[in-house]
Design an enzyme around this catalytic site. Structure first.
Site, PDB file in Angstrom:
ATOM      1  N   THR A 121       0.742  -1.292  -0.013  1.00 19.56           N
ATOM      2  CA  THR A 121      -0.018   0.043  -0.023  1.00 19.56           C
ATOM      3  C   THR A 121       0.863   1.062  -0.056  1.00 19.56           C
ATOM      4  OG1 THR A 121      -1.461   1.289   1.497  1.00 19.56           O
ATOM      5  CG2 THR A 121       0.008  -0.338   2.537  1.00 19.56           C
ATOM      6  N   TYR A 145      -1.788   0.396  10.229  1.00 24.08           N
ATOM      7  CA  TYR A 145      -2.202  -0.295   8.912  1.00 24.08           C
ATOM      8  C   TYR A 145      -0.916  -0.123   8.070  1.00 24.08           C
ATOM      9  CZ  TYR A 145      -3.712  -1.094   4.251  1.00 24.08           C
ATOM     10  OH  TYR A 145      -3.942  -1.344   2.892  1.00 24.08           O
TER      11      TYR A 145
HETATM   12  N1  LIG Z   1      -8.873  -0.639  -1.357  1.00 25.99           N
HETATM   13  C1  LIG Z   1      -7.683   0.012  -1.506  1.00 25.99           C
HETATM   14  O1  LIG Z   1      -7.868   1.104  -1.945  1.00 25.99           O
HETATM   15  C2  LIG Z   1      -6.533  -0.656  -1.082  1.00 25.99           C
HETATM   16  C3  LIG Z   1      -5.149   0.321  -1.086  1.00 25.99           C
HETATM   17  C4  LIG Z   1      -3.997  -0.073  -0.707  1.00 25.99           C
HETATM   18  C5  LIG Z   1      -3.735  -1.653  -0.411  1.00 25.99           C
HETATM   19  N2  LIG Z   1      -5.038  -2.442  -0.282  1.00 25.99           N
HETATM   20  C6  LIG Z   1      -4.729  -3.717   0.016  1.00 25.99           C
HETATM   21  O2  LIG Z   1      -5.562  -4.428  -0.847  1.00 25.99           O
HETATM   22  C7  LIG Z   1      -6.060  -5.873  -0.236  1.00 25.99           C
HETATM   23  C8  LIG Z   1      -7.461  -5.942  -0.607  1.00 25.99           C
HETATM   24  O3  LIG Z   1      -8.213  -4.902   0.299  1.00 25.99           O
HETATM   25  P1  LIG Z   1      -9.608  -4.610  -0.236  1.00 25.99           P
HETATM   26  O4  LIG Z   1     -10.231  -3.340  -0.454  1.00 25.99           O
HETATM   27  O5  LIG Z   1      -9.971  -5.685  -1.252  1.00 25.99           O
HETATM   28  O6  LIG Z   1     -10.408  -5.157   1.076  1.00 25.99           O
HETATM   29  P2  LIG Z   1     -11.461  -6.205   1.269  1.00 25.99           P
HETATM   30  O7  LIG Z   1     -11.727  -6.039   2.923  1.00 25.99           O
HETATM   31  O8  LIG Z   1     -12.595  -6.062   0.533  1.00 25.99           O
HETATM   32  O9  LIG Z   1     -10.729  -7.484   1.011  1.00 25.99           O
HETATM   33  C9  LIG Z   1      -9.997  -8.149   2.083  1.00 25.99           C
HETATM   34  C10 LIG Z   1     -10.439  -9.683   2.243  1.00 25.99           C
HETATM   35  O10 LIG Z   1      -9.687 -10.622   2.898  1.00 25.99           O
HETATM   36  C11 LIG Z   1     -10.241 -11.398   3.757  1.00 25.99           C
HETATM   37  N3  LIG Z   1      -9.591 -11.517   4.926  1.00 25.99           N
HETATM   38  C12 LIG Z   1      -8.994 -10.398   6.004  1.00 25.99           C
HETATM   39  N4  LIG Z   1      -8.491 -11.024   6.842  1.00 25.99           N
HETATM   40  C13 LIG Z   1      -8.154 -12.508   6.538  1.00 25.99           C
HETATM   41  C14 LIG Z   1      -7.628 -13.772   6.967  1.00 25.99           C
HETATM   42  N5  LIG Z   1      -6.870 -13.366   8.033  1.00 25.99           N
HETATM   43  N6  LIG Z   1      -7.768 -14.916   6.586  1.00 25.99           N
HETATM   44  C15 LIG Z   1      -8.341 -14.964   5.205  1.00 25.99           C
HETATM   45  N7  LIG Z   1      -9.130 -13.909   4.527  1.00 25.99           N
HETATM   46  C16 LIG Z   1      -8.990 -12.687   5.086  1.00 25.99           C
HETATM   47  C17 LIG Z   1     -11.383 -10.604   3.818  1.00 25.99           C
HETATM   48  O11 LIG Z   1     -12.868 -11.317   4.357  1.00 25.99           O
HETATM   49  C18 LIG Z   1     -11.872  -9.840   2.802  1.00 25.99           C
HETATM   50  O12 LIG Z   1     -12.518 -10.666   1.702  1.00 25.99           O
HETATM   51  C19 LIG Z   1      -5.526  -5.587   1.129  1.00 25.99           C
HETATM   52  O13 LIG Z   1      -4.450  -6.421   1.488  1.00 25.99           O
HETATM   53  C20 LIG Z   1      -5.435  -4.045   1.389  1.00 25.99           C
HETATM   54  O14 LIG Z   1      -4.498  -3.973   2.363  1.00 25.99           O
HETATM   55  C21 LIG Z   1      -6.260  -1.905  -0.598  1.00 25.99           C
END
Ligand SMILES: NC(=O)c1ccc[n+]([C@@H]2O[C@H](COP(=O)([O-])OP(=O)(O)OC[C@H]3O[C@@H](n4cnc5c(N)ncnc54)[C@H](O)[C@@H]3O)[C@@H](O)[C@H]2O)c1
Length: 343
Positions: A121, A145
């Protein structure tokens, strides 16, 4: 034709993971999803994709998935992903992101998986001194985070040196929008991302949008972010896998477009695209929010031969809005059903 290696997508029932699954399948990879559904939805995973409900921190369970499905590559998106929540409950973030990822990486090393793509991120940069921010800028995250994710980059670097793991860490900037064909989008009600929230307000699923801080030292006083369409980001994962197949590794790459929009500019665009007004309130700054985050997006284009197709704020908003309207229709159906069964 050589067959493609099997890929385990952790967090594949989440917002970005759902789009990554679609892109990998279109590129011909057999995909398995591991998700504990703490934030994701079972319905986000296509019915014919093998789905395992479980925790990435459970080494035994992950080892079984790797063995049962002959997994050769892991694309690791599972995480807790809210900055404000991480400020309120930091230890949960160190456990679910850093600790659980250590177990996942160990299960990979023990299970013979040597290729790994990680969702990092832009939060690892904190408040960057240089904008646009290049990958080698100082990493000084200003919230738990960001720190919980930066530690995973370090673990991957060390596991690469010690165990021959080859990895690509993708540092996402602000991910937004939805699948242009309407197959996937962001469903979590708790999701606090600006474009999602504003489109939800425009679709009548929220009563207002809050601007967190209008006194930043930016042109209009609100925060500036580099918004990347989720389908372009998903394609970057396909490109990362191709790179690993060709022997690449040890790469850390920004995923953004290299330009920024302020909160007010985004709200204006949502209003124009939606054609309906919605209430905007001004609130105080939120802890852990840097004023400006824009990627230096040159390295990923050269390293992965990736080029975006949707670098257009209006397009991003249009896809996010049509997903939100679809959710609003579903809410309406569920609401009518609830009311009639209560009678
Ligand atoms: N959305 C953004 O703008 C953004 C920006 C930078 C980084 N990210 C990263 O992208 C990734 C996905 O983010 P997102 O926005 O799709 O979030 P999201 O919450 O929709 O998806 C995360 C998924 O991980 C699952 N999860 C969480 N902990 C878990 C565990 N211990 N074991 C198994 N499954 C688990 C959740 O159920 C969920 O389906 C994350 O790693 C986040 O840090 C997102």
């Amino acid at each position: 034709m050589t067959s493609k290696p099997a890929v385990l997508v952790t967090g594949g029932a989440g917002y970005i993971g759902g789009h990554v699954v679609l892109a990998l399948r279109e590129a011909g990879y057999p995909v398995v999803v591991l998700d504990d559904l703490s934030a994701g939805h079972r319905a986000a995973v296509p019915g014919d994709v093998p789905f395992v409900e479980g925790d990435i921190g459970d080494i035994g369970a992950v080892g079984e998935v790797i063995a049962d499905h002959r997994i050769a590559v892991v694309v690791h998106l599972a995480a807790s992903a809210s900055v404000p929540e991480s400020v309120r409950d930091p230890l949960r973030y160190y456990r679910n992101n850093t600790g659980a990822s250590a177990n996942l990486i160990r299960a990979c090393v023990e299970g013979g998986v040597r290729r790994f793509v990680f969702s990092s991120t832009a939060a690892v940069y904190g408040v960057p001194a240089t904008i646009p921010v290049p990958e080698d800028a100082p990493k000084v995250p200003i919230n738990p985070y960001g720190r919980s994710k930066l530690a995973i980059e370090w673990m991957l670097r060390d596991a690469a040196a010690a165990h021959g793991l080859r990895y690509v860490a993708l540092r996402y900037f602000n991910v937004a929008g939805a699948d242009p064909q309407g197959r996937a989008g962001q469903s979590g009600r708790g999701a606090g991302h600006l474009i999602k929230v504003a489109c939800a307000a425009a679709a009548g699923r929220r009563d207002h949008v809050t601007v967190f801080g209008a006194d930043y030292e930016t042109a209009d006083g609100t925060c500036v972010r580099d918004y990347i369409h989720v389908s372009d980001l998903a394609e970057a994962h396909v490109a990362a896998l191709r790179d690993l197949e060709e022997g690449g590794g040890g790469r850390v790459l920004n995923c953004g477009y290299g330009r920024g929009f302020s909160v007010r500019e985004v709200l204006e665009t949502v209003r124009a695209v939606a054609g309906v007004p919605f209430e905007v309130r001004e609130g105080p700054r939120r802890a852990g929010d840097p004023p400006v985050l824009i990627a230096d997006a040159s390295r990923i284009r050269a390293a992965l031969r990736w080029s975006p197709r949707h670098d257009d704020l209006e397009f991003i908003v249009r896809t996010a809005l049509s997903w939100e309207r679809k959710l609003a229709d579903a809410d309406g159906v569920a609401g009518r059903r609830d009311r009639s069964s209560a009678r």
